[in-house]
Design a protein around this motif. Structure first.
Motif, mmCIF file in Angstrom:
data_model
loop_
_atom_site.group_PDB
_atom_site.id
_atom_site.type_symbol
_atom_site.label_atom_id
_atom_site.label_comp_id
_atom_site.label_asym_id
_atom_site.label_seq_id
_atom_site.Cartn_x
_atom_site.Cartn_y
_atom_site.Cartn_z
ATOM 1 N N UNK A 30 -0.097 -8.052 10.999
ATOM 2 C CA UNK A 30 -1.428 -7.764 11.517
ATOM 3 C C UNK A 30 -1.940 -6.433 10.975
ATOM 4 N N UNK A 31 -1.051 -5.462 10.885
ATOM 5 C CA UNK A 31 -1.464 -4.117 10.487
ATOM 6 C C UNK A 31 -1.996 -4.074 9.064
ATOM 7 N N UNK A 32 -1.351 -4.808 8.148
ATOM 8 C CA UNK A 32 -1.802 -4.754 6.749
ATOM 9 C C UNK A 32 -2.685 -5.936 6.356
ATOM 10 N N UNK A 33 -3.042 -6.781 7.338
ATOM 11 C CA UNK A 33 -3.934 -7.902 7.058
ATOM 12 C C UNK A 33 -3.257 -9.109 6.470
ATOM 13 N N UNK A 34 -1.927 -9.113 6.403
ATOM 14 C CA UNK A 34 -1.210 -10.257 5.846
ATOM 15 C C UNK A 34 -1.222 -11.471 6.752
#
Length: 340
Positions: free
Chosen positions: A298-302
């Protein structure tokens, strides 16, 4: 691997934002049995290659696997120097990819949904914290159900499938703990590791049948974690009507990839394989490729939840605000997705 001269030239082209000369770099993909246009993980990964073709000027090739027995043959047919990097898509290609990589140490490989321990020096693995996005989906579904019963089933009982199911179940459990409710999840128990599986990723008939059984037991929102099989579930929901059954998609935003039935998708748990595949290609072109693992979160948009689309006005603002708070808690570590 590509020569130092070609590597330097390609890296310069990328750095200057220039298109690469024809045949300067070729990315190849071996699909799992769902095929290149499966509206799911094969197609999403291939989109990353196509994006690199458009933006970086690379060449692109793919081979479709019709059965698991095709994995080794397809990989072998791509060896020999025509492919600078070979992508293999899916957990089930883990053994075949390892064998090919160990036999061809100068060939760059990248595999989706599988990681090696210890890492292989010429394989860059792409894995995804899909339980994070699935946790949000479980909380959302718990907040939207009218019957108090939710359903989930998988394709094959393997980690890239059950990680969705774990996150979903834990998200529902978190909702129950916060709200004092007793929303039930049919089809998967994260403690016993027992649940419903079609044992394939291609039968739309199974997708319909499993969703029908869950509906008959009261489920009004169903999460099929089975690639194209889920299209059969969506077809059933389309016939029943979204007021009777909503579907949560996986891998891609199914509202967009299955537009004829877009109105039945509450949301989708998205794995941005296109983004990580593109990243691997950029890394390879720049000469920075090395074995290891890329983790999408979630943090890096993956990973993420897709928009609510047709249901945007139906999801209460209070629930949307809670999802935003939970997202922040997952990202900062204050809300564990493992159900602890």
């Amino acid at each position: 691997m590509i020569s130092d001269y070609r590597r330097a030239a390609l890296a310069l082209a990328v750095g200057l934002g220039l298109a690469l000369p024809a045949h300067a770099f070729t990315a190849c993909q071996v699909t799992d049995v769902g095929g290149i246009d499966d509206n799911s993980f094969n197609q999403t990964a291939w989109q990353g290659v196509l994006d690199a073709q458009d933006q970086l000027g690379i060449d692109a090739r793919f081979l479709e696997s019709q059965a698991e027995t095709d994995y080794e043959a397809n990989l072998n047919s791509l060896l020999g120097g025509d492919c600078d990097v070979i992508f293999t898509i899916g957990f089930l290609l883990g053994d075949a990819t390892q064998a090919a990589a160990e036999a061809n140490p100068d060939q760059m490989f990248s595999i989706v949904d599988f990681a090696y321990d210890p890492p292989l020096p010429n394989v860059l693995a792409q894995v995804y914290a899909t339980d994070e996005a699935a946790f949000l989906a479980g909380y959302l579904a718990a907040g939207m159900t009218e019957t108090g019963v939710l359903g989930v089933f998988g394709g094959i009982n393997i980690p890239p499938v059950t990680i969705f199911m774990d996150g979903f179940a834990h998200g529902v459990a978190y909702y129950n703990a916060q709200k004092g409710t007793d929303i039930t999840v049919l089809g998967w128990d994260p403690e016993t590791r027992e649940g419903l599986f079609t044992n394939n990723f291609d039968s739309l008939d199974d997708g319909r049948a499993f969703a029908q059984n869950l509906y008959d037991e009261g489920a009004d929102i169903v999460l099929p974690v089975a690639g194209p099989v889920g299209l059969g579930s969506a077809a059933l929901a389309n016939e029943l009507g979204a007021e009777e059954m909503m579907i949560i998609g996986v891998d891609a935003d199914l509202y967009r990839t299955d537009p004829e039935r877009g109105h039945v998708y509450l949301t989708s748990i998205v794995k941005r394989m296109d983004r990580t595949v593109f990243e691997v290609i950029e890394t390879a072109i720049a000469g920075a490729f090395e074995g290891g693992v890329i983790v999408g979160s979630l943090e890096n948009g993956g990973v993420d939840l897709a928009p609510f689309h047709d249901f945007a006005g139906a999801v209460p603002q209070e629930l949307q605000d809670e999802l935003a708070q939970i997202r922040a808690g997952i990202t900062d570590g204050s809300i564990p997705v493992g159900g602890e």
